[in-house]
Design an enzyme around this catalytic site. Sequence first.
Site, mmCIF file in Angstrom:
data_model
loop_
_atom_site.group_PDB
_atom_site.id
_atom_site.type_symbol
_atom_site.label_atom_id
_atom_site.label_comp_id
_atom_site.label_asym_id
_atom_site.label_seq_id
_atom_site.Cartn_x
_atom_site.Cartn_y
_atom_site.Cartn_z
ATOM 1 N N ARG A 11 3.103 2.035 9.673
ATOM 2 C CA ARG A 11 2.011 2.152 9.024
ATOM 3 C C ARG A 11 3.739 1.822 8.029
ATOM 4 O O ARG A 11 4.099 2.832 7.586
ATOM 5 C CB ARG A 11 1.639 3.491 8.445
ATOM 6 C CG ARG A 11 0.360 3.434 7.831
ATOM 7 C CD ARG A 11 -0.105 4.784 7.436
ATOM 8 N NE ARG A 11 -1.153 4.672 8.593
ATOM 9 C CZ ARG A 11 -2.370 4.064 8.938
ATOM 10 N NH1 ARG A 11 -2.829 4.143 7.981
ATOM 11 N NH2 ARG A 11 -2.993 4.125 9.937
ATOM 12 N N GLU B 47 -4.585 -0.662 15.224
ATOM 13 C CA GLU B 47 -5.736 -1.010 14.282
ATOM 14 C C GLU B 47 -4.498 -2.497 14.115
ATOM 15 O O GLU B 47 -3.492 -2.806 13.024
ATOM 16 C CB GLU B 47 -6.603 -0.701 13.012
ATOM 17 C CG GLU B 47 -6.761 -1.429 12.407
ATOM 18 C CD GLU B 47 -6.940 -0.909 10.916
ATOM 19 O OE1 GLU B 47 -7.198 -1.717 10.505
ATOM 20 O OE2 GLU B 47 -7.690 0.370 11.231
ATOM 21 N N ARG C 128 1.838 -5.904 13.410
ATOM 22 C CA ARG C 128 1.685 -4.458 14.795
ATOM 23 C C ARG C 128 1.380 -5.364 15.797
ATOM 24 O O ARG C 128 0.814 -5.115 16.616
ATOM 25 C CB ARG C 128 -0.176 -3.657 13.961
ATOM 26 C CG ARG C 128 0.354 -2.542 13.020
ATOM 27 C CD ARG C 128 -1.212 -2.160 12.852
ATOM 28 N NE ARG C 128 -1.005 -0.729 11.629
ATOM 29 C CZ ARG C 128 -1.535 -0.106 11.383
ATOM 30 N NH1 ARG C 128 -3.042 -0.666 11.797
ATOM 31 N NH2 ARG C 128 -1.629 0.751 10.493
ATOM 32 N N SER D 208 -10.033 -5.170 10.538
ATOM 33 C CA SER D 208 -10.981 -4.534 10.585
ATOM 34 C C SER D 208 -12.290 -5.690 10.227
ATOM 35 O O SER D 208 -11.726 -6.836 9.109
ATOM 36 C CB SER D 208 -11.098 -3.409 9.586
ATOM 37 O OG SER D 208 -10.552 -2.093 9.950
ATOM 38 N N ARG E 93 1.385 -1.253 0.161
ATOM 39 C CA ARG E 93 -0.217 -0.386 -0.087
ATOM 40 C C ARG E 93 0.637 0.784 0.333
ATOM 41 O O ARG E 93 1.874 1.509 0.573
ATOM 42 C CB ARG E 93 -1.164 -0.009 1.398
ATOM 43 C CG ARG E 93 -2.199 -1.362 1.384
ATOM 44 C CD ARG E 93 -2.461 -1.306 2.576
ATOM 45 N NE ARG E 93 -3.991 -2.139 2.787
ATOM 46 C CZ ARG E 93 -4.109 -2.756 4.023
ATOM 47 N NH1 ARG E 93 -4.593 -1.867 4.473
ATOM 48 N NH2 ARG E 93 -4.986 -3.535 3.557
#
Length: 460
Positions: A288, A369, A411, A372, A273
């Site tokens: 990130r 996070e 993470r 999701s 990404r």
Amino acid sequence: MLSRQFVREHPETVRDAIERKGVTGVDLDEILDIDEEWRELKAEGDGLRQERNEVSSKIGELKQDGKDEEAQEAIDRSQELKDELQDIEERADELESQLEEALLELPNIPHESVPTGEGEADNVERYREGFDDLRDLPDEVVPHYDLGEDLDLLDFERGAKVSGGGYQFVKGEGARLEHALIQFMLDVHREQEYVDVLPPIPVNSDSMEGTGQLPKFDEDAYRVGARQDDDYDSDDLWLLPTAEVPVTNMYRGEILLDDDLPVKHQAFSPNFRREAGEHGTETRGYVRVHQFHKVELVNFVRPENSYDRLESLLDEAAEVLDRLELPYRVLDMCTGDMGFTQAKKYDIEVWAPGDDMEDGPDRGGRWLEVSSVSNFEDFQARRAGLRYRPERHESADYLHTLNGSGLAVPRVLVAIMEYYQNDDGTITVPEPLRPYMGGQEVIEGSEKIGESAVGAGEKE
């Protein structure tokens, strides 16, 4: 995507979804106008087609009766009707193409249980786990990016040298811990009856459209062999941003049988990404990045079962953290923060105590996070043509798709490095991971390599 019939019959519901999800650049009235003109042309075309069939059927009779002049008039009228019909069909095809493209810009309708809100501050915390019996932490927890460099587990400088900012090397015991996490996650989900899939890494534009990454989020994806701002074709390739894309599209354009459902797949993959515009302390280190590992859980279910499955999927993803005894919380995401494609979404956020952030827990640290968990209802299924046949003699219907990370590996690694950190700067390996690391209980780090490790060759 939303069906054109739904948009036509429920424009205010769609308008409300656009507003509540904060989607911009979409003109619903224009879409409705295109649809109305398309339907008028289709009706006009049906009338012309019927008239042409009637005229054509008379030509033979008129010739047989010797009415050559009237037969010629009928032939001329049939040709006129053919030309008119061709013009109408060309315009209708043009409008249909515009309509299909415009429908891709409309967001999914939020489920009635989704809280209304504009952003992160409006998400609703559902519950927390693991905070009642916390392990003893050092007086000052060293952030993972400093600890990772001290123990030679993470090398951001050399990662940037090789690939640019946002890339890193995970080294030695760090790499071993990451491999252990991946295998542990896969084993947990196999126990939950997930079937493994190793997906292809490049995916085509049709697949990206099928799950909703295109056309809305093309700026965040890595495109292969073309300039980012070029128009894309259906066979252009992209590096997968998540295994959701290839796994959801495995059955694109197919009809599954009722007996096949539910389908539960898990897929490990690297993910890519761009994370355009992300910077600052919140994103420092291994939080990130542009390339990261993840285990993705993808479900295909009957529509009537999708919300029960959503709750089960949440539990299945969270079980990884439960077994690792990492504290976390679950958020019910509001309309403005839930995403373009979801009907309902939960976020699982693990506690990382190494950095104090403004929106972190009251005991310090921050939330990361790691998953999701989302129900898309039939939104993705319509885009990708994913259907099932309730009974063999019945017509096919769109199934519902769900997915969630099980989990995002970096993470979780960060949370382990900070939460399982010891006073002497070592890291305790969580018990469930020790069998995957040859019984190793503590990560002590290793000696760095090169002159820079001892300060040699540095400029004064």
